[in-house]
Structures are given as structure tokens and as C-alpha cells.
Design a protein around this motif. Sequence first.
Motif, PDB file in Angstrom:
ATOM      1  N   ARG A 247       1.097  -1.316  -0.085  1.00 12.70           N
ATOM      2  CA  ARG A 247       0.325   0.231  -0.113  1.00 12.70           C
ATOM      3  C   ARG A 247       0.465   1.357  -0.077  1.00 12.70           C
ATOM      4  N   LEU A 248       2.175   1.438   0.422  1.00  9.02           N
ATOM      5  CA  LEU A 248       2.947   2.653   0.728  1.00  9.02           C
ATOM      6  C   LEU A 248       3.367   2.234  -0.725  1.00  9.02           C
ATOM      7  N   GLY A 249       3.782   1.351  -1.508  1.00  8.52           N
ATOM      8  CA  GLY A 249       4.410   1.327  -2.949  1.00  8.52           C
ATOM      9  C   GLY A 249       3.557   2.307  -3.686  1.00  8.52           C
ATOM     10  N   ILE A 250       1.688   1.905  -3.598  1.00  8.10           N
ATOM     11  CA  ILE A 250       0.459   2.855  -4.297  1.00  8.10           C
ATOM     12  C   ILE A 250       0.703   3.540  -3.817  1.00  8.10           C
ATOM     13  N   ALA A 251       0.619   4.285  -2.637  1.00 10.79           N
ATOM     14  CA  ALA A 251       0.405   6.138  -1.999  1.00 10.79           C
ATOM     15  C   ALA A 251       2.233   6.836  -3.260  1.00 10.79           C
ATOM     16  N   ALA A 252       2.947   5.715  -3.057  1.00 13.11           N
ATOM     17  CA  ALA A 252       4.675   6.567  -3.612  1.00 13.11           C
ATOM     18  C   ALA A 252       4.057   6.853  -5.210  1.00 13.11           C
ATOM     19  N   CYS A 253       3.824   5.772  -5.712  1.00 14.48           N
ATOM     20  CA  CYS A 253       3.003   6.384  -7.009  1.00 14.48           C
ATOM     21  C   CYS A 253       2.200   7.209  -7.720  1.00 14.48           C
ATOM     22  N   PHE A 316       2.624  -0.250  11.635  1.00 16.95           N
ATOM     23  CA  PHE A 316       2.551   0.914  10.455  1.00 16.95           C
ATOM     24  C   PHE A 316       0.959   0.779   9.488  1.00 16.95           C
ATOM     25  N   SER A 317       0.278  -0.565  10.076  1.00 15.27           N
ATOM     26  CA  SER A 317      -0.414  -0.770   9.193  1.00 15.27           C
ATOM     27  C   SER A 317      -1.451   0.226   8.889  1.00 15.27           C
ATOM     28  N   PRO A 318      -2.039   0.941  10.486  1.00 16.39           N
ATOM     29  CA  PRO A 318      -3.197   2.295   9.940  1.00 16.39           C
ATOM     30  C   PRO A 318      -2.542   3.342   8.875  1.00 16.39           C
ATOM     31  N   GLN A 319      -1.470   3.383   9.528  1.00 12.83           N
ATOM     32  CA  GLN A 319      -0.758   4.223   8.944  1.00 12.83           C
ATOM     33  C   GLN A 319      -0.642   4.586   7.034  1.00 12.83           C
ATOM     34  N   LYS A 324      -2.561   5.055   1.390  1.00 15.21           N
ATOM     35  CA  LYS A 324      -2.782   4.831   0.959  1.00 15.21           C
ATOM     36  C   LYS A 324      -4.844   5.792   0.426  1.00 15.21           C
ATOM     37  N   LEU A 325      -4.721   5.374   1.121  1.00 12.88           N
ATOM     38  CA  LEU A 325      -6.065   6.508   1.035  1.00 12.88           C
ATOM     39  C   LEU A 325      -5.985   7.981   0.601  1.00 12.88           C
ATOM     40  N   PHE A 326      -4.940   8.254   1.133  1.00  7.65           N
ATOM     41  CA  PHE A 326      -5.251  10.110   1.706  1.00  7.65           C
ATOM     42  C   PHE A 326      -4.114  10.007   0.330  1.00  7.65           C
ATOM     43  N   CYS A 327      -3.040   9.584  -0.503  1.00  7.46           N
ATOM     44  CA  CYS A 327      -2.601   9.657  -1.745  1.00  7.46           C
ATOM     45  C   CYS A 327      -3.025   9.788  -3.031  1.00  7.46           C
ATOM     46  N   THR A 328      -3.673   8.306  -3.005  1.00  6.24           N
ATOM     47  CA  THR A 328      -4.351   8.026  -3.940  1.00  6.24           C
ATOM     48  C   THR A 328      -6.072   9.033  -4.557  1.00  6.24           C
ATOM     49  N   TYR A 356      -3.124  10.836 -17.102  1.00  4.25           N
ATOM     50  CA  TYR A 356      -2.972  10.518 -15.750  1.00  4.25           C
ATOM     51  C   TYR A 356      -4.305  10.506 -14.874  1.00  4.25           C
ATOM     52  N   MET A 357      -5.387  11.464 -15.498  1.00 10.85           N
ATOM     53  CA  MET A 357      -6.710  11.092 -14.609  1.00 10.85           C
ATOM     54  C   MET A 357      -7.198   9.305 -15.039  1.00 10.85           C
ATOM     55  N   ARG A 358      -7.421   9.271 -15.909  1.00 13.87           N
ATOM     56  CA  ARG A 358      -7.440   7.338 -16.211  1.00 13.87           C
ATOM     57  C   ARG A 358      -7.116   6.520 -15.611  1.00 13.87           C
ATOM     58  N   GLU A 359      -5.440   6.981 -15.435  1.00 13.49           N
ATOM     59  CA  GLU A 359      -4.136   6.336 -14.669  1.00 13.49           C
ATOM     60  C   GLU A 359      -4.476   6.207 -12.915  1.00 13.49           C
ATOM     61  N   ALA A 360      -4.983   7.800 -12.368  1.00 12.87           N
ATOM     62  CA  ALA A 360      -5.164   7.573 -11.050  1.00 12.87           C
ATOM     63  C   ALA A 360      -5.849   7.366 -10.559  1.00 12.87           C
ATOM     64  N   LYS A 361      -7.350   6.001 -11.354  1.00 13.10           N
ATOM     65  CA  LYS A 361      -8.613   6.283 -11.110  1.00 13.10           C
ATOM     66  C   LYS A 361      -8.465   4.042 -10.807  1.00 13.10           C
ATOM     67  N   VAL A 362      -7.266   3.325 -10.881  1.00 11.42           N
ATOM     68  CA  VAL A 362      -7.234   2.901 -10.721  1.00 11.42           C
ATOM     69  C   VAL A 362      -6.143   2.307  -9.763  1.00 11.42           C
ATOM     70  N   LEU A 363      -5.969   3.761  -8.788  1.00 14.25           N
ATOM     71  CA  LEU A 363      -5.231   3.399  -7.488  1.00 14.25           C
ATOM     72  C   LEU A 363      -5.664   3.552  -6.240  1.00 14.25           C
ATOM     73  N   GLN A 364      -7.179   3.863  -6.265  1.00 12.39           N
ATOM     74  CA  GLN A 364      -8.259   3.906  -5.610  1.00 12.39           C
ATOM     75  C   GLN A 364      -8.471   2.881  -5.492  1.00 12.39           C
TER      76      GLN A 364
END
Length: 388
Positions: A247-253, A316-319, A324-328, A356-364
Motif C-alpha cells: 500500500r505504501l508503494g501504491i501511495a508513492a505511485c 505501521f498498518s494503519p499509517q 494509500k487512502l489519502f495519496c490516491t 494521468y486522470m484515467r490512470e489515477a482512478k485505478v490507484l483508488q
Amino acid sequence: MPHPAPHRHLPTEEARDLLALARDIAQREIAPRAAAEEDAGRFPRETFALIGEAGLLGLPYAEEHGGGGQPYEVYLQVLEELAAARLTVGLGVSVHTLACHALASFGSKQQRADHLPDMLGGGLLGAYCLSEPTSGSDAASLRTKAVRDGEHWTIDGTKAWITHGGVADFYTVLARSGGEGAHGISAYLVPGDAPGLSAGAPEKKMGMKGSPTAQVHFDGVRVPDSRRVGEEGQGFAIALAALDSGRLGIAACAVGVAQAALDAALTYMGERRQFDRPIADFQGLRFMIADMATKIEAGRALYLSAARMRDAGEPFSPQAAMAKLFCTDAAMQVTTDAVQLLGGYGYTADFPVERYMREAKVLQIVEGTNQIQRMVVARHLAGPESRA
């Protein structure tokens, strides 16, 4: 219009060199071809080989096994750079890292020595098989079965939504080896060319068209017990541990995609003129980019804070869920605003912000929907839900 460089937190000179290398590869080898290759649906396998040769494909794992020996704080910032150039590459590295996690963290000493050097050195590319056609958010209900046959296991079932499905060299597979529920699941390392393993046609997606996502079928796939990772029945715990890091990887992406969208918007604002002046002079648009930049900086700070907790060996699970929630969510908003800021041009494929807009959707959605992330955070704050 000059673009201020993102504020970076790099603990060592080696880390600074790694980030500079990643940025050079991203800008020189990945970004120039990203739009055309995404439009053509082309998977950049040679790019992953290049990243592996540069030592960037196994950064958070031990050097003794061919990894980079870098903290997650550094690895994630490299991931952000790659995702900003092309999400197919950044997310692909994140998925590969996720696929290596089970063996690196729960494998025996012999297993790690036998397999990790090839997995981390760039010669092999991995995929992670947890979800199924009827088992997504409720991952513990998976139905793929692993039946013991002497010193082997026979795996039957279908996995779904598998990034790198059909092109991966190895699959980390979660399968039911015992009874129902979370405690009857084990983890296996399955070669990509195993007899009985096949992939369906790639899904037709709204974004990330260069990254194959497919069902993976297991029809009597035999795997030696030496490729079972961890104890029997430990698979679900292994999966959850991997997902916290993933999930941290997804947040960074997500931050990488958002940063790319902001950079594209800033370039456009400096070049586009209306009413005899650049649109960068208009306060309404200036407020938009200020909000976009604030969301990006806040997301970056959040994923780095969670990464430092992980690096320190703290829970660090909740963090990770918060990041992941906030960044995506931020990436979805920033990319949407970038399209709006470019007006009609933002809606065309002549500019990258619509991609970028189409790609951002999948990260959620991937690695636990953002509704699941909210459940994880709430459970940490208020305890498990009552079943009364």
C-alpha cells in the motif's frame, strides 16, 4: 514556467545517487515513449530489465540476496520518480516488490538463497496472486485449492486482476491448503512456465493499457513443497504483511502521477495566453495549482512518515492504509484539476493529463479499495466491528 523540485528526504549520499539514477532513467528512457506505448498497449519488458541492471528492482531487500539494502523511505521515492514517468513501470516495480515480499520475509534461509538473487537482480519479473473472480475485498474467502501429494502440492483454481498476468516469470500464489477462513491458506512460489499454468486475455481497461492485467488459471499445477513459503496455514498472515508494504508503494505511485500532472499543468500555464497575458497570471488558476501542490506535498509527507515507521520496525498498518487512502484520493483530485486547468486541450490525447486522470482512478481500487482502507483505519481507532 520553472517547476520547483519536490522536497526530498534522502538519508545518505548513496540514496541521493540512486534517486538521481532513477530520475535519469525515467526522463531519458521511460517518459519520452510513455504516451505512444500506452496508446499501443505495449508492455515495456525491456524497461524492467534496464531497471534491474541499474540495481533498482530490489531496492528494499538485503544485499546478500542481490537487493539494494535500502530503507523503504528511499525505495518509495525512487518508485515515485518511475511512476511519474509512466505508471505502468512504477506500479510494475511495486507489484514485483510485493511478489518478492513473501519469500524475503517468510522464506527459509535455503529458499532465499535459491530464489531471491534471480528475483531481485532483474532477470525475473513477478506477479502476486491473491484476488479471485469471486474474492476481492473479502480475500479470506478465496477458493483456489492446494492439495498435498507427497512432497508436492497440486494447485487448481483461477486468480483474477493479476498485474503481469501472462508475462511474469514467477507468481506468489495464495491458495487454500486447509479448512475455510483465513487460517486455511498457504503461500506458494510458482514458476511462470509451470505446466498447467495459463493466462486469460488481458482485461480491456480505461488506463494503464501497457500493463497486462489478466486472469491466471491453475489446472493441476504441481509445485514441490520446497516452494511453499512459510508454514502451512500462514498464507493469509503473509498476504496481509505484504499488503501493508504494498500500500505504501501504491501511495508513492499516486504521488508520482499527481506530480506529473501538476508539472504538465504548470508548463501549460506558462505557455498558454488569454486576454493578452499568460493564464498563469489568473488568480483562480493560481489557487488551483496551490491546492494541487499542497495535496501532493501532504501525500508525500504521509507516505514517508509511514515508511520511516516501517524502517524503524514499528507497527505501521494503519499509517499505510492512511497513506494509500489519502495519496490516491489526492491523485484523483489533482489529475482531474489538471484536466480542468487545460480546458479543452486537457480532454485530448495531445496532452498527457487525460492519461494521468484515467490512470489515477485505478490507484483508488488496487491493493485494497479506499473503502477497505477506511475500514482498516477505523478498526485501529475504534476496535473491530460488533457482530451482535
